[in-house]
Structure formats: structure tokens, C-alpha cells
Design a protein around this motif. Sequence first.
Motif, mmCIF file in Angstrom:
data_model
loop_
_atom_site.group_PDB
_atom_site.id
_atom_site.type_symbol
_atom_site.label_atom_id
_atom_site.label_comp_id
_atom_site.label_asym_id
_atom_site.label_seq_id
_atom_site.Cartn_x
_atom_site.Cartn_y
_atom_site.Cartn_z
ATOM 1 N N PRO A 53 7.519 -4.589 -0.970
ATOM 2 C CA PRO A 53 6.697 -4.222 0.324
ATOM 3 C C PRO A 53 7.113 -5.347 1.480
ATOM 4 C CG PRO A 53 5.415 -5.120 -1.096
ATOM 5 C CD PRO A 53 6.739 -5.188 -1.943
ATOM 6 N N ASN A 54 7.928 -5.826 1.557
ATOM 7 C CA ASN A 54 8.357 -7.079 2.343
ATOM 8 C C ASN A 54 9.376 -7.770 2.158
ATOM 9 O OD1 ASN A 54 5.316 -8.078 2.679
ATOM 10 N ND2 ASN A 54 5.805 -9.421 0.136
ATOM 11 N N PHE A 55 10.118 -6.426 2.096
ATOM 12 C CA PHE A 55 11.889 -6.394 2.219
ATOM 13 C C PHE A 55 12.307 -6.096 3.965
ATOM 14 C CE2 PHE A 55 15.489 -3.961 3.081
ATOM 15 C CZ PHE A 55 16.572 -4.379 2.250
ATOM 16 N N LYS A 56 12.909 -7.165 4.403
ATOM 17 C CA LYS A 56 13.358 -7.561 6.379
ATOM 18 C C LYS A 56 12.950 -6.069 6.340
ATOM 19 C CE LYS A 56 16.152 -9.171 9.635
ATOM 20 N NZ LYS A 56 17.305 -10.909 9.831
ATOM 21 N N GLY A 57 12.760 -5.810 7.687
ATOM 22 C CA GLY A 57 12.589 -4.324 8.453
ATOM 23 C C GLY A 57 11.584 -3.402 8.052
ATOM 24 N N LEU A 58 11.482 -3.478 6.529
ATOM 25 C CA LEU A 58 10.913 -1.931 5.892
ATOM 26 C C LEU A 58 9.871 -1.991 6.227
ATOM 27 C CD1 LEU A 58 10.657 0.188 3.911
ATOM 28 C CD2 LEU A 58 9.594 -1.510 3.264
ATOM 29 N N GLN A 59 8.732 -2.526 6.755
ATOM 30 C CA GLN A 59 7.170 -2.161 7.826
ATOM 31 C C GLN A 59 7.440 -2.046 9.065
ATOM 32 O OE1 GLN A 59 4.634 -1.892 5.441
ATOM 33 N NE2 GLN A 59 5.268 -2.967 4.210
ATOM 34 N N THR A 60 8.348 -2.219 9.736
ATOM 35 C CA THR A 60 8.556 -1.638 11.492
ATOM 36 C C THR A 60 9.066 -0.313 11.374
ATOM 37 O OG1 THR A 60 8.279 -4.067 11.737
ATOM 38 C CG2 THR A 60 9.687 -2.687 13.646
ATOM 39 N N GLU A 61 9.577 -0.060 10.233
ATOM 40 C CA GLU A 61 10.307 1.468 9.702
ATOM 41 C C GLU A 61 9.784 2.254 9.791
ATOM 42 O OE1 GLU A 61 13.896 2.947 11.590
ATOM 43 O OE2 GLU A 61 13.685 1.289 11.005
ATOM 44 N N TYR A 66 5.372 6.143 10.936
ATOM 45 C CA TYR A 66 4.226 7.147 11.068
ATOM 46 C C TYR A 66 3.739 7.218 12.337
ATOM 47 C CZ TYR A 66 2.939 5.377 6.366
ATOM 48 O OH TYR A 66 3.124 5.589 4.957
ATOM 49 N N ASN A 67 4.314 6.341 13.126
ATOM 50 C CA ASN A 67 3.665 6.800 14.626
ATOM 51 C C ASN A 67 4.320 8.045 15.398
ATOM 52 O OD1 ASN A 67 2.335 4.610 15.399
ATOM 53 N ND2 ASN A 67 4.232 3.063 16.130
ATOM 54 N N ALA A 68 5.571 8.631 14.695
ATOM 55 C CA ALA A 68 6.378 9.490 14.789
ATOM 56 C C ALA A 68 5.507 10.331 14.700
ATOM 57 C CB ALA A 68 8.223 9.266 15.179
ATOM 58 N N LEU A 69 4.693 10.557 13.481
ATOM 59 C CA LEU A 69 4.055 11.676 12.794
ATOM 60 C C LEU A 69 3.132 11.779 13.198
ATOM 61 C CD1 LEU A 69 6.297 11.675 9.189
ATOM 62 C CD2 LEU A 69 6.237 12.966 10.629
ATOM 63 N N LYS A 70 2.461 10.567 14.638
ATOM 64 C CA LYS A 70 0.811 10.584 14.724
ATOM 65 C C LYS A 70 0.027 10.112 13.719
ATOM 66 C CE LYS A 70 1.574 14.314 18.077
ATOM 67 N NZ LYS A 70 1.050 15.915 19.026
ATOM 68 N N LYS A 71 0.541 9.243 12.714
ATOM 69 C CA LYS A 71 -0.045 8.604 11.969
ATOM 70 C C LYS A 71 -0.759 6.878 12.136
ATOM 71 C CE LYS A 71 1.193 11.777 8.631
ATOM 72 N NZ LYS A 71 1.802 11.823 5.986
ATOM 73 N N TYR A 72 -1.224 7.380 13.540
ATOM 74 C CA TYR A 72 -0.883 6.030 13.577
ATOM 75 C C TYR A 72 -2.031 4.811 13.364
ATOM 76 C CZ TYR A 72 -0.015 8.679 17.688
ATOM 77 O OH TYR A 72 0.911 9.773 18.885
ATOM 78 N N GLU A 73 -2.801 5.278 12.544
ATOM 79 C CA GLU A 73 -3.470 4.072 11.176
ATOM 80 C C GLU A 73 -2.530 3.763 10.796
ATOM 81 O OE1 GLU A 73 -7.116 5.468 10.251
ATOM 82 O OE2 GLU A 73 -8.530 5.926 12.517
ATOM 83 N N CYS A 108 1.146 -0.727 8.845
ATOM 84 C CA CYS A 108 2.860 -1.716 8.166
ATOM 85 C C CYS A 108 2.804 -3.111 9.803
ATOM 86 C CB CYS A 108 3.493 -0.449 8.444
ATOM 87 S SG CYS A 108 2.836 0.851 7.197
ATOM 88 N N LEU A 109 2.002 -2.747 11.146
ATOM 89 C CA LEU A 109 3.581 -3.652 11.977
ATOM 90 C C LEU A 109 1.946 -4.166 11.795
ATOM 91 C CD1 LEU A 109 2.992 -0.917 14.754
ATOM 92 C CD2 LEU A 109 4.562 -1.758 13.810
ATOM 93 N N LEU A 110 0.721 -4.729 11.478
ATOM 94 C CA LEU A 110 0.115 -6.142 11.293
ATOM 95 C C LEU A 110 1.219 -6.848 9.965
ATOM 96 C CD1 LEU A 110 -3.425 -4.906 11.908
ATOM 97 C CD2 LEU A 110 -1.883 -6.210 13.732
ATOM 98 N N LYS A 111 1.336 -6.291 8.936
ATOM 99 C CA LYS A 111 2.254 -6.732 8.286
ATOM 100 C C LYS A 111 3.740 -7.817 8.434
ATOM 101 C CE LYS A 111 0.721 -3.942 4.311
ATOM 102 N NZ LYS A 111 0.761 -2.707 3.696
ATOM 103 N N ALA A 112 4.413 -6.468 9.516
ATOM 104 C CA ALA A 112 5.371 -7.012 9.709
ATOM 105 C C ALA A 112 5.780 -7.772 10.756
ATOM 106 C CB ALA A 112 5.665 -5.670 10.389
ATOM 107 N N ILE A 113 4.258 -8.442 11.432
ATOM 108 C CA ILE A 113 4.291 -9.426 12.846
ATOM 109 C C ILE A 113 3.799 -10.888 11.665
ATOM 110 C CG2 ILE A 113 3.028 -10.865 14.001
ATOM 111 C CD1 ILE A 113 2.225 -6.987 14.922
ATOM 112 N N LYS A 114 3.157 -11.147 10.450
ATOM 113 C CA LYS A 114 2.633 -11.697 9.417
ATOM 114 C C LYS A 114 4.067 -11.944 9.085
ATOM 115 C CE LYS A 114 -0.042 -12.759 5.955
ATOM 116 N NZ LYS A 114 -1.162 -12.801 4.873
ATOM 117 N N ASN A 115 4.922 -11.519 8.316
ATOM 118 C CA ASN A 115 6.195 -11.733 7.941
ATOM 119 C C ASN A 115 7.664 -12.297 8.979
ATOM 120 O OD1 ASN A 115 5.558 -11.167 5.585
ATOM 121 N ND2 ASN A 115 6.515 -8.663 5.409
ATOM 122 N N ASN A 116 6.507 -11.254 10.355
ATOM 123 C CA ASN A 116 7.755 -12.444 11.580
ATOM 124 C C ASN A 116 7.207 -12.218 13.080
ATOM 125 O OD1 ASN A 116 10.178 -12.444 12.616
ATOM 126 N ND2 ASN A 116 11.474 -11.133 12.924
#
Length: 284
Positions: free
Chosen positions: A161-169, A174-181, A186-194
Motif C-alpha cells: 500500500p505504500n508503493f510510491k504514487g499508488l495511493q494518489t493514483e 475514486y474521484n473520477a468514479l465519484k467515490k470521494y470518501e 487514500c490521499l491522506l495516506k499519500a500525504i503521510k508518505n509524501n
Amino acid sequence: MKQLFTLLFFALISSLHAQNVLKFDKRNVQCEDKWVAYQMDKDSLYIFGFIYIDATAGLTLNYEGNFKIDNTGKFNRIKQDSIREVGFMKVRLEPNRVAIAEIPESKFTELEIEKTPKWLAIYKSDENSIDHLYRWGFLYNGWNECEKALTYLEKAEKIDPNFKGLQTELAFSYNALKKYESAEICLLKAIKNNPNDCYTYKELAYSYNHQGKTADVIKTYFTMVKTCKEENYIQETAYNLAFKYYETKDKVNFKKWKMEAEKWSKTENQFTKYLKLMETELNK
């Protein structure tokens, strides 16, 4: 006259056979690892080949030649020069909306093709690796096939789950499919990593915006102002806030965020152009 009628009749039958067997209802990005045909040309020939993905080059057609469909519905491959017969002509594809048909497996023998070409193996050697899964998800997201992208990205997440760029991708899908939550998580995880990735903050603000979390969007915006060098992402976030207030006809907050958005470009662009149009509409 009778002979002409007979020829026209058989031509019609042949056309109907083709329509029944070949359904031109697919786009090239929907045909990974499929044998496909392109619509008939003026000589009643169909171009056909095998679509696959090259990790470096992207979507690719392995051109195999041409065929005709006779009045019994049989696919007759047209013999050509030796280079084309072995199918070494590769065409890099750009995703488009041109309708193509998937060739039914029942016609493979007539075209002298195998369901899975032997040469495809070199492109499948690492298909279960996280690098492969991430790359394929990234490509499908870029082609706006986000649901398909998730089939790869969610598998990748189970590996690391911590693979570089994965959580943002994942969040992009999810955003495109309107699964905003789901995107937010995912984005909060990504920010924690970077914590310095501006694109991730932009996607997070987008997710917050569509959940009605305006205070969080504003907080994210000011974090971006302190952290990010990509001013276009900062401007886009301010623009989205201005647009939100435009929709609610809140003139005071619209003006505030219009000014914020305009700070980030010295010349007119799509954001400043639309903001002026919105301001005109609000002041009517």
C-alpha cells in the motif's frame, strides 16, 4: 438486369453476415489482449490485428493483415508479403472513439490465428508484480478508464500500500468514479508518505469540495500556498472554491476566491477567463 439483382442480393447477404458476426461497439482502450477488426474499406476489406499494451509504448496494435467476408460469412484472410504475414508491423495507438469489433473466437481458425499469440508472453512475464499493476492502472487512468484502472491498482495495494504514487493514483480513480470518501482516505495516506506532493493536495481539495467540506478545502489551499511550487494546482484549487460560491450566489466569497485564483497567473488563462464570465453573470 436479373444478373445485377443477383449480385446485389449476394452483396447484401455478405454485408448482413458481417454485421451479425462483427459488432463494431468497442473502443481501442477496451480491447487489451483482443483480436480486433476495423470497419470495412472501399474494397470490402477489413484490417485486423491484436491489441496489447507495451509498458513503455502504451497501447499497441500488432497488425496482421486484411480479410474479406464471403457470402457464407466465412472470413478469408488475404495473403500478403512475407513481412506482413508474420505480423511484425506494430502500430502505436492513441485512445479514440473509433468503433472497432472484437473478432469472435469461432473465426480464429479461418484467419489462421491463435487466441493468445506466442509473442505476447514477453509482455506478460511480470504481470503480477506491483510495478506492472501500478503501470497498467496509471495508463488506464490516463485513458479515463478509471474503473478498469482500479482492477490493477487495488491488486497493487494488497501487495504494498505504500508503493510510491499508488495511493494518489487510487484516489484519482475514486474521484473520477465519484467515490470521494475512498479518495480522501487514500490521499491522506499519500500525504503521510509524501507531505510535499502538490498534486496529491490538489486531488484532496477536489475530494473535499465534492463532499461539501469547504473548510477542509480552504485549509488544504493554504497548505498548498506554503508547500507547493506548482502554481497551476494552487490556482485550480482557488478557482474551484470560487466556483462553489458562484453556484450558491455568494458574491462576497466569490469575489474573495476570484481574487485568490487570479493571483497565480500573470496572463489570462482558462481559469481567469471563466471567473470573469461568472462575475458578469453574478452582477446581472
